[in-house]
Scaffold this active site. Structure first.
Site, PDB file in Angstrom:
ATOM      1  N   LEU A 159      34.120  18.229 -54.698  1.00  0.00           N
ATOM      2  CA  LEU A 159      33.078  17.427 -54.043  1.00  0.00           C
ATOM      3  C   LEU A 159      31.832  17.486 -54.921  1.00  0.00           C
ATOM      4  O   LEU A 159      31.464  18.565 -55.397  1.00  0.00           O
ATOM      5  CB  LEU A 159      32.738  18.005 -52.663  1.00  0.00           C
ATOM      6  CG  LEU A 159      33.594  17.594 -51.470  1.00  0.00           C
ATOM      7  CD1 LEU A 159      33.136  18.349 -50.229  1.00  0.00           C
ATOM      8  CD2 LEU A 159      33.531  16.096 -51.216  1.00  0.00           C
ATOM      9  N   ASP A 160      31.181  16.334 -55.123  1.00  0.00           N
ATOM     10  CA  ASP A 160      29.927  16.318 -55.879  1.00  0.00           C
ATOM     11  C   ASP A 160      28.871  17.175 -55.177  1.00  0.00           C
ATOM     12  O   ASP A 160      28.915  17.327 -53.955  1.00  0.00           O
ATOM     13  CB  ASP A 160      29.395  14.882 -55.998  1.00  0.00           C
ATOM     14  CG  ASP A 160      30.250  14.017 -56.913  1.00  0.00           C
ATOM     15  OD1 ASP A 160      30.920  14.574 -57.792  1.00  0.00           O
ATOM     16  OD2 ASP A 160      30.235  12.788 -56.734  1.00  0.00           O
ATOM     17  N   PRO A 161      27.889  17.698 -55.932  1.00  0.00           N
ATOM     18  CA  PRO A 161      26.808  18.477 -55.310  1.00  0.00           C
ATOM     19  C   PRO A 161      26.084  17.726 -54.190  1.00  0.00           C
ATOM     20  O   PRO A 161      25.650  18.332 -53.212  1.00  0.00           O
ATOM     21  CB  PRO A 161      25.863  18.767 -56.481  1.00  0.00           C
ATOM     22  CG  PRO A 161      26.748  18.760 -57.678  1.00  0.00           C
ATOM     23  CD  PRO A 161      27.782  17.709 -57.405  1.00  0.00           C
ATOM     24  N   LEU A 162      25.974  16.384 -54.303  1.00  0.00           N
ATOM     25  CA  LEU A 162      25.261  15.608 -53.288  1.00  0.00           C
ATOM     26  C   LEU A 162      26.143  15.222 -52.100  1.00  0.00           C
ATOM     27  O   LEU A 162      25.704  14.514 -51.208  1.00  0.00           O
ATOM     28  CB  LEU A 162      24.649  14.352 -53.920  1.00  0.00           C
ATOM     29  CG  LEU A 162      23.525  14.606 -54.926  1.00  0.00           C
ATOM     30  CD1 LEU A 162      23.027  13.301 -55.526  1.00  0.00           C
ATOM     31  CD2 LEU A 162      22.360  15.350 -54.267  1.00  0.00           C
ATOM     32  N   ALA A 163      27.385  15.690 -52.105  1.00  0.00           N
ATOM     33  CA  ALA A 163      28.295  15.463 -50.970  1.00  0.00           C
ATOM     34  C   ALA A 163      28.458  16.757 -50.183  1.00  0.00           C
ATOM     35  O   ALA A 163      28.361  17.849 -50.732  1.00  0.00           O
ATOM     36  CB  ALA A 163      29.648  14.984 -51.476  1.00  0.00           C
TER      37      ALA A 163
END
Length: 232
Positions: free
Chosen positions: A51-55
């Site tokens: 998962l991306d850091p912003l997710a």
């Protein structure tokens, strides 16, 4: 309470990844907790899908012998919810980078939004974002992007099983998507805006399901750490 032996024999742990954390950071913190609390010198641990850091949302973490199941788990369908911002794009297709272009939105109404959804159902060709960890010539795409290099990215086949608009409050549109492995929701946001003769980027993303695993059954990384009983 699970023992050190339980974790070595294999566990699938459902974690709700916090905003701004990398998936690696979450797994690393769990590995440290297992070692320090349970007195383990070595423990295999890994996650089934970054998962991306912003997710935020569901991260499946496998320990011990169950790390062999990571590939199988990664192949399962995934469900996401989130928000598209209509009328502007960013180079990363999300909030990692600043808005680089704005577009008209006066022509966009609810009917057009719902009609556009239909274009993305089933198997589609999707181009991964330039700000992604995919490697080209041995270098990750985001490294090329940060160096200001222009790279030709090949499209990939991906499948959108379900795509539902859950709220329209322009410029924001909320969605729910069920998709195959390897789908970039950031790219979907970008392509969705383009299909409406406008622009779009992703502002919120949460992974809610992987196969039959649901984020409602997941725990916070800190709670996982607290749940470990020190071995006497």
């Amino acid at each position: 309470m699970k023992t050190a032996e339980d974790f070595q024999n294999g566990q699938i742990l459902l974690i709700d990844k916090p905003l701004h954390w990398t998936s690696f950071q979450a797994v690393n913190k769990m590995k440290w907790a297992l070692k320090s609390k349970l007195g383990l010198k070595k423990i295999k641990i890994g996650h089934a899908g970054t998962l991306d850091p912003l997710a935020t949302g569901l991260l499946l973490v496998c320990t011990g012998k169950f790390t062999k199941r990571i590939t199988e788990l990664q192949g399962q369908a995934k469900e996401y919810t989130g928000t598209f911002y209509i009328g502007a794009t960013t180079p990363s297709y999300d909030l990692e980078t600043e808005i680089d272009q704005t577009f008209p939105t006066e022509h966009i109404d609810e009917a057009l939004i719902h009609e556009t959804v239909k274009q993305f159902l089933g198997e589609i060709d999707q181009k991964p974002p330039i700000f992604s960890a995919i490697k080209k010539d041995g270098v990750r795409l985001y490294e090329h992007a940060r160096a200001g290099e222009t790279i030709e990215i090949a499209t990939r086949k991906t499948t959108i099983h379900e795509f539902e608009i859950t709220r329209i409050a322009l410029p924001e549109v909320d969605f729910r998507v069920v998709c195959s492995k390897g789908t970039y929701i950031r790219s979907l946001a970008y392509d969705f805006g383009k299909a409406m003769n406008s622009g779009s980027h992703l502002t919120v993303l949460r992974r809610t399901k992987i196969g039959d695993y649901d984020v409602t059954d997941a725990m916070d990384v800190t709670l996982f750490e607290q749940s470990l009983a020190p071995q006497l």
